[in-house]
Design an enzyme around this catalytic site. Structure first.
Site, PDB file in Angstrom:
ATOM      1  N   TYR A 151      14.223  28.896  -1.865  1.00 28.52           N
ATOM      2  CA  TYR A 151      13.331  28.840  -0.709  1.00 28.52           C
ATOM      3  C   TYR A 151      13.127  30.253  -0.166  1.00 28.52           C
ATOM      4  O   TYR A 151      14.094  31.033  -0.091  1.00 28.52           O
ATOM      5  CB  TYR A 151      13.992  28.063   0.434  1.00 28.52           C
ATOM      6  CG  TYR A 151      13.842  26.569   0.389  1.00 28.52           C
ATOM      7  CD1 TYR A 151      12.686  25.954   0.832  1.00 28.52           C
ATOM      8  CD2 TYR A 151      14.890  25.772  -0.049  1.00 28.52           C
ATOM      9  CE1 TYR A 151      12.567  24.571   0.827  1.00 28.52           C
ATOM     10  CE2 TYR A 151      14.786  24.392  -0.060  1.00 28.52           C
ATOM     11  CZ  TYR A 151      13.616  23.795   0.382  1.00 28.52           C
ATOM     12  OH  TYR A 151      13.500  22.440   0.368  1.00 28.52           O
ATOM     13  N   TYR A 185      18.208  21.657  -6.422  1.00 28.83           N
ATOM     14  CA  TYR A 185      18.899  22.883  -6.013  1.00 28.83           C
ATOM     15  C   TYR A 185      20.130  22.531  -5.190  1.00 28.83           C
ATOM     16  O   TYR A 185      20.172  21.485  -4.541  1.00 28.83           O
ATOM     17  CB  TYR A 185      17.966  23.793  -5.191  1.00 28.83           C
ATOM     18  CG  TYR A 185      17.540  23.204  -3.861  1.00 28.83           C
ATOM     19  CD1 TYR A 185      18.318  23.384  -2.729  1.00 28.83           C
ATOM     20  CD2 TYR A 185      16.373  22.464  -3.742  1.00 28.83           C
ATOM     21  CE1 TYR A 185      17.939  22.833  -1.506  1.00 28.83           C
ATOM     22  CE2 TYR A 185      15.987  21.913  -2.544  1.00 28.83           C
ATOM     23  CZ  TYR A 185      16.781  22.112  -1.430  1.00 28.83           C
ATOM     24  OH  TYR A 185      16.403  21.548  -0.236  1.00 28.83           O
ATOM     25  N   ARG A 206      20.576  18.684  -4.201  1.00 20.56           N
ATOM     26  CA  ARG A 206      19.468  17.838  -3.770  1.00 20.56           C
ATOM     27  C   ARG A 206      18.462  17.727  -4.919  1.00 20.56           C
ATOM     28  O   ARG A 206      18.231  18.691  -5.647  1.00 20.56           O
ATOM     29  CB  ARG A 206      18.724  18.462  -2.573  1.00 20.56           C
ATOM     30  CG  ARG A 206      19.553  18.585  -1.308  1.00 20.56           C
ATOM     31  CD  ARG A 206      18.728  18.193  -0.104  1.00 20.56           C
ATOM     32  NE  ARG A 206      18.239  16.837  -0.245  1.00 20.56           N
ATOM     33  CZ  ARG A 206      17.052  16.393   0.163  1.00 20.56           C
ATOM     34  NH1 ARG A 206      16.223  17.210   0.765  1.00 20.56           N
ATOM     35  NH2 ARG A 206      16.676  15.132  -0.002  1.00 20.56           N
ATOM     36  N   HIS A 209      12.042  18.496  -4.336  1.00 15.88           N
ATOM     37  CA  HIS A 209      11.191  17.784  -3.360  1.00 15.88           C
ATOM     38  C   HIS A 209      10.270  18.777  -2.673  1.00 15.88           C
ATOM     39  O   HIS A 209      10.553  19.977  -2.639  1.00 15.88           O
ATOM     40  CB  HIS A 209      12.043  17.075  -2.304  1.00 15.88           C
ATOM     41  CG  HIS A 209      12.998  18.009  -1.630  1.00 15.88           C
ATOM     42  ND1 HIS A 209      14.259  18.268  -2.125  1.00 15.88           N
ATOM     43  CD2 HIS A 209      12.861  18.794  -0.526  1.00 15.88           C
ATOM     44  CE1 HIS A 209      14.854  19.161  -1.362  1.00 15.88           C
ATOM     45  NE2 HIS A 209      14.033  19.511  -0.391  1.00 15.88           N
ATOM     46  N   HIS A 211       8.551  19.347   1.110  1.00 19.80           N
ATOM     47  CA  HIS A 211       8.613  18.890   2.507  1.00 19.80           C
ATOM     48  C   HIS A 211       7.214  18.890   3.124  1.00 19.80           C
ATOM     49  O   HIS A 211       6.433  19.827   2.890  1.00 19.80           O
ATOM     50  CB  HIS A 211       9.446  19.859   3.354  1.00 19.80           C
ATOM     51  CG  HIS A 211      10.899  19.905   3.022  1.00 19.80           C
ATOM     52  ND1 HIS A 211      11.833  19.133   3.653  1.00 19.80           N
ATOM     53  CD2 HIS A 211      11.589  20.674   2.148  1.00 19.80           C
ATOM     54  CE1 HIS A 211      13.034  19.422   3.195  1.00 19.80           C
ATOM     55  NE2 HIS A 211      12.916  20.354   2.274  1.00 19.80           N
TER      56      HIS A 211
HETATM   57  C1  BEZ Z   1      16.611  20.375   2.476  1.00 17.56           C
HETATM   58  O1  BEZ Z   1      16.209  21.499   2.430  1.00 17.56           O
HETATM   59  O2  BEZ Z   1      15.921  19.547   2.006  1.00 17.56           O
HETATM   60  C2  BEZ Z   1      17.941  20.018   3.103  1.00 17.56           C
HETATM   61  C3  BEZ Z   1      19.024  20.849   2.938  1.00 17.56           C
HETATM   62  C4  BEZ Z   1      20.242  20.500   3.527  1.00 17.56           C
HETATM   63  C5  BEZ Z   1      20.343  19.335   4.279  1.00 17.56           C
HETATM   64  C6  BEZ Z   1      19.233  18.517   4.430  1.00 17.56           C
HETATM   65  C7  BEZ Z   1      18.022  18.856   3.838  1.00 17.56           C
HETATM   66 FE    FE Z   2      14.510  21.000   0.995  1.00 19.62          FE
END
Ligand code: BEZ
Ligand code: FE
Length: 274
Positions: A151, A185, A206, A209, A211
């Site tokens: 990111y 990631y 995770r 995705h 956002h």
């Molecule tokens: C995210 O970037 O999607 C995320 C990272 C840590 C906790 C919750 C969401």
């Molecule tokens: Fe994210």
């Protein structure tokens, strides 16, 4: 005689008329739940001291407490407060949102480098109210990691606002932007949250995705995420946020320069303002 302090006796003794009743009730219940855990697992003095030290350390690290709360609790708060029967499911905002992303003009391309890691992706769709009416001029604030799980603003090597941008739906409620498919990631694992997850034997990963924050004057705002079919972490998300209703199936091919490329689409439905 054995004295047993219960949350109830503590609350009765300390509550003054000026006290906030809701806060009292919540803190009492948090205390009662934690006491239940202590009793159930027979928490030792040493474990109690370790937990205190862990929390003290977390408090000295920038953004570590919000990260820890986002990992363990945010999706539950989100789900509870957006128990809508219609409309697109919400999903946790997470800690890496940055305000002030550039507004993009059509044809929209999320800011990215020429050699941005990740398969090229054209993401299109519509934004509608729950009765199907196109929501013209909906603002979509979009942010994502690249195909290497990076990111902007959280990786020193990635330029500011890389893969972050705002766009609007057209007169038919349609939107489209060019980007790359984000990879799975690990959340930031260098601090106390990572230390805890490692001790628990969790990977801290995770699924990939994108956002979205959607806003339109005639609808309730929606914060959500879109996931990709086939991602091995869809059902093994450290945050437990990925939902089947938010998964798209990219169609893979090549772009006009012969590079691997994909398209996908998603139709968002926003609830009316109450
Ligand atoms: C995210 O970037 O999607 C995320 C990272 C840590 C906790 C919750 C969401
Ligand atoms: Fe994210």
């Amino acid at each position: 005689m054995t004295l047993t302090a219960t949350p109830q006796t503590i609350a009765t003794e300390t509550t003054l008329p000026a006290g906030n009743a809701r806060l009292n009730a919540i803190v009492d219940d948090v205390q009662a739940a934690l006491i239940e855990v202590i009793r159930k697992h027979r928490v030792t003095d040493e474990e109690y001291r370790d937990a205190t030290l862990w929390l003290m350390n977390a408090g000295t690290q920038h953004l570590e407490i919000p990260l820890m709360l986002d990992v363990f609790l945010a999706q539950a708060v989100d789900d509870l407060n957006h128990q809508i029967t219609e409309g697109t499911d919400c999903n946790v905002e997470g800690p890496v949102y940055v305000a002030g992303a550039p507004e993009l003009d059509a044809p929209c391309v999320l800011p990215q480098r020429a050699d941005e890691p990740g398969t090229r992706l054209v993401f299109s769709g519509t934004v509608r109210s729950c009765d199907g009416t196109p929501l013209v001029d909906t603002l979509l604030d979009v942010w994502q990691a690249n195909g290497a799980g990076e990111y902007s603003h959280f990786n020193p090597d990635v330029p500011e606002y890389n893969l972050r941008g705002k766009l609007r739906t057209d007169a038919d409620g349609r939107f489209e932007f060019a980007t790359v498919i984000p990879s799975e990631y690990p959340i930031p694992l260098g601090g106390s949250t990572g230390q805890l997850l490692a001790a628990m034997g969790r990977t801290g990963i995770r699924p990939g995705h994108i956002h979205f924050k959607l806003s339109h004057p005639a609808a309730q705002p929606l914060t959500t995420q879109i996931y990709f079919e086939g991602d091995p972490y869809l059902h093994n998300d450290v945050v437990g946020a990925a939902k089947d209703s938010l998964v798209v199936s990219p169609v893979h091919g090549v772009d006009d320069q012969g590079r691997p490329a994909a398209t996908c689409s998603f139709d968002f439905f926003l609830s009316p303002v109450s």
